[in-house]
Design a protein around this motif. Structure first.
Motif, PDB file in Angstrom:
ATOM      1  N   THR A 173       0.860  -1.180   0.000  1.00 43.46           N
ATOM      2  CA  THR A 173       0.000   0.000   0.000  1.00 43.46           C
ATOM      3  C   THR A 173       0.898   1.233   0.000  1.00 43.46           C
ATOM      4  O   THR A 173       2.104   1.142   0.259  1.00 43.46           O
ATOM      5  N   GLU A 174       0.323   2.379  -0.240  1.00 47.30           N
ATOM      6  CA  GLU A 174       1.118   3.619  -0.237  1.00 47.30           C
ATOM      7  C   GLU A 174       1.808   3.833   1.109  1.00 47.30           C
ATOM      8  O   GLU A 174       2.979   4.207   1.155  1.00 47.30           O
ATOM      9  N   GLU A 175       1.114   3.565   2.199  1.00 48.13           N
ATOM     10  CA  GLU A 175       1.690   3.752   3.533  1.00 48.13           C
ATOM     11  C   GLU A 175       2.900   2.837   3.738  1.00 48.13           C
ATOM     12  O   GLU A 175       3.933   3.257   4.246  1.00 48.13           O
ATOM     13  N   GLU A 176       2.763   1.566   3.354  1.00 45.30           N
ATOM     14  CA  GLU A 176       3.873   0.611   3.474  1.00 45.30           C
ATOM     15  C   GLU A 176       5.033   1.016   2.569  1.00 45.30           C
ATOM     16  O   GLU A 176       6.197   0.930   2.957  1.00 45.30           O
ATOM     17  N   LYS A 180      -2.400   6.753  -8.098  1.00 45.35           N
ATOM     18  CA  LYS A 180      -3.144   6.915  -6.832  1.00 45.35           C
ATOM     19  C   LYS A 180      -2.271   7.518  -5.717  1.00 45.35           C
ATOM     20  O   LYS A 180      -2.682   7.609  -4.576  1.00 45.35           O
ATOM     21  N   TRP A 181      -1.037   7.894  -6.034  1.00 41.80           N
ATOM     22  CA  TRP A 181      -0.069   8.390  -5.056  1.00 41.80           C
ATOM     23  C   TRP A 181      -0.510   9.735  -4.493  1.00 41.80           C
ATOM     24  O   TRP A 181      -0.882  10.640  -5.241  1.00 41.80           O
ATOM     25  N   THR A 182      -0.458   9.877  -3.181  1.00 43.43           N
ATOM     26  CA  THR A 182      -0.829  11.147  -2.544  1.00 43.43           C
ATOM     27  C   THR A 182       0.377  11.836  -1.917  1.00 43.43           C
ATOM     28  O   THR A 182       0.256  12.943  -1.401  1.00 43.43           O
ATOM     29  N   GLY A 183       1.540  11.178  -1.964  1.00 48.23           N
ATOM     30  CA  GLY A 183       2.747  11.744  -1.377  1.00 48.23           C
ATOM     31  C   GLY A 183       3.389  12.794  -2.278  1.00 48.23           C
ATOM     32  O   GLY A 183       2.836  13.195  -3.306  1.00 48.23           O
ATOM     33  N   LYS A 184       4.596  13.225  -1.886  1.00 48.10           N
ATOM     34  CA  LYS A 184       5.298  14.256  -2.641  1.00 48.10           C
ATOM     35  C   LYS A 184       5.712  13.739  -4.015  1.00 48.10           C
ATOM     36  O   LYS A 184       6.131  12.610  -4.164  1.00 48.10           O
ATOM     37  N   ILE A 185       5.627  14.653  -4.969  1.00 46.80           N
ATOM     38  CA  ILE A 185       6.006  14.375  -6.357  1.00 46.80           C
ATOM     39  C   ILE A 185       7.041  15.406  -6.769  1.00 46.80           C
ATOM     40  O   ILE A 185       6.884  16.601  -6.464  1.00 46.80           O
TER      41      ILE A 185
END
Length: 128
Positions: free
Chosen positions: A33-36, A118-123
């Motif tokens: 998952t994104e968190e992992e 679906k990434w919500t982190g920094k780009i």
């Protein structure tokens, strides 16, 4: 009547082979998952499998671009003693890349479930 039975059995065999092959591909890389995925980004080899243009448009901070079409030639530059984190746009290419890495002796291969779309982190992008 016999012809239809043969066609049906052949179709079932082909479907089973496709399912088994797909399962093998999935075993070669562990989806996260994104968190992992975010948890250990500084301690891994982060690889963006998309083409150069998409990578430059926006990629996860710290990612190295190795497009899938060049992956088999450039995967030798990766270290086997460090985990490899793979991602693409939607989460399809990492299965193919992971299979190649496992065949080459890599043990810790992971992928971003659903890809960067679906990434919500920094780009990071060229424009920023």
């Amino acid at each position: 009547m016999d012809t239809w039975l043969i066609i049906l059995l052949a179709s079932i065999v082909i479907i089973l082979l496709l399912v088994v092959n797909g399962y093998r591909n999935m075993k070669s890389v562990k989806p996260l998952t994104e968190e992992e995925f975010k948890k250990d980004l500084r301690k891994v080899q982060l690889i963006d499998l998309r083409d150069k243009e998409k990578y430059e448009y926006g990629h996860i901070m710290g990612a190295r671009n190795i497009p899938m079409m060049n992956f088999s030639m450039k995967m030798n530059s990766l270290r086997k003693d460090m985990p490899v984190y793979l991602y693409d746009q939607t989460g399809r290419l990492p299965y193919r890349a992971g299979k190649m890495l496992k065949k080459a002796g890599f043990k810790d291969v992971y992928m971003l479930k659903n890809g960067i779309s679906k990434w919500t982190g920094k780009i990071k992008s060229k424009n920023k």
